[in-house]
Scaffold this motif. Structure first.
Motif, PDB file in Angstrom:
ATOM      1  N   SER A 245      -8.374 -57.136   0.390  1.00 43.77           N
ATOM      2  CA  SER A 245      -8.961 -55.815   0.618  1.00 43.77           C
ATOM      3  C   SER A 245     -10.474 -55.916   0.742  1.00 43.77           C
ATOM      4  O   SER A 245     -11.102 -56.768   0.115  1.00 43.77           O
ATOM      5  CB  SER A 245      -8.596 -54.855  -0.519  1.00 43.77           C
ATOM      6  OG  SER A 245      -9.183 -55.274  -1.737  1.00 43.77           O
TER       7      SER A 245
ATOM      8  N   ALA B  58     -13.607 -53.009   0.760  1.00 41.43           N
ATOM      9  CA  ALA B  58     -14.043 -51.609   0.692  1.00 41.43           C
ATOM     10  C   ALA B  58     -15.545 -51.563   0.907  1.00 41.43           C
ATOM     11  O   ALA B  58     -16.298 -52.285   0.237  1.00 41.43           O
ATOM     12  CB  ALA B  58     -13.688 -50.994  -0.659  1.00 41.43           C
TER      13      ALA B  58
ATOM     14  N   ASP C  66     -11.751 -48.083   2.572  1.00 42.19           N
ATOM     15  CA  ASP C  66     -10.951 -49.256   2.912  1.00 42.19           C
ATOM     16  C   ASP C  66     -11.098 -49.536   4.406  1.00 42.19           C
ATOM     17  O   ASP C  66     -10.539 -48.821   5.236  1.00 42.19           O
ATOM     18  CB  ASP C  66      -9.489 -48.989   2.558  1.00 42.19           C
ATOM     19  CG  ASP C  66      -8.563 -50.150   2.928  1.00 42.19           C
ATOM     20  OD1 ASP C  66      -9.066 -51.213   3.343  1.00 42.19           O
ATOM     21  OD2 ASP C  66      -7.336 -49.976   2.809  1.00 42.19           O
TER      22      ASP C  66
END
Length: 244
Positions: A61, A63, A68
């Motif tokens: 991931s 961010a 996101d």
């Protein structure tokens, strides 16, 4: 502590079955100069390119400003308005003047009107001592001048974060200093930056924090004084012994 501007978790990337990034975690805070060090082929540039989606990670991931950026409907163009990038080989358009190279992105993305973009570009050029090069073409510039123009081009978008991918590696040794001087000024001015570099002494002087990436993993991280004076791992100790 402020909230991170950028948060990376468990980032993975492979090419043709070869793992290049193997679970990288990182946070970058507003105003921080994060330097990424490590051996060639260790995954540093791939890590950087994943952060603005020039490369798409296989998993993990990312961010940015709490959003996101790997979500299916994430606006990649909006991300790139906020995250500038400076490459090894300048990537200036040879058929455009310096001024047009700098103003192209802000005007095409409607970040600024033409007059505002040109005024900002001339202000930036004056700051780096290249005001007289506004109407020149890239072929008329030295390597150091081209790279400083490339940095100014990234700044023209007024980004929140700038990524530097080995910005001095393509320069002759006598031209490296002028680029490093500009980068140091930007760091001291509070620009949030992530810098992949082999300029170890420069990293030690300018970095707020260092990430040491080896074989696709974060093998060590911390403030430069601690990492350089007391390397916490044998691998980092061996690396520094070879490059210092």
């Amino acid at each position: 502590m402020p909230e991170p501007l950028l948060t990376v978790r468990a980032l993975r990337k492979a090419y043709n079955g070869r793992t290049v990034l193997d679970g990288v975690d990182a946070d970058v805070f507003p105003g921080e100069a994060l330097f990424v060090l490590g051996p060639s082929g260790g995954g540093k540039s791939t890590f950087l390119r994943c952060l603005n989606l020039l490369e798409r990670p296989d998993s993990g991931s990312i961010a940015f400003m709490g959003r996101d950026i790997l979500a299916p409907h994430a606006d990649v163009n909006a991300l790139r308005k906020e995250v500038g990038m400076v490459f090894q080989h300048f990537n200036l358009f040879p058929h455009l003047t310096v001024l047009r190279n700098i103003t192209l992105a802000p005007t095409l993305t409607k970040r600024a009107a033409k007059r505002e973009a040109e005024a900002h570009a001339r202000e930036l050029l004056a700051r780096i001592g290249l005001a007289d090069k506004a109407d020149a073409y890239p072929t008329q510039l030295s390597g150091g001048q081209k790279q400083r123009i490339a940095i100014v081009r990234a700044l023209a978008m007024r980004p929140r974060l700038v990524l530097f991918d080995e910005p001095t590696s393509a320069l002759d040794p006598e031209m490296v200093g002028e680029v490093l001087t500009l980068m140091k000024q930007l760091a001291e001015g509070g620009l949030t930056m992530i810098v992949v570099t082999h300029e170890i002494a420069f990293a030690r002087e300018v970095a707020d924090r260092i990430l040491f990436i080896d074989q696709g993993r974060v093998a060590a991280q911390g403030d430069p004084d601690t990492l350089f004076s007391s390397p916490p791992t044998l691998r980092l100790r061996d690396f520094l012994a070879k490059v210092l």
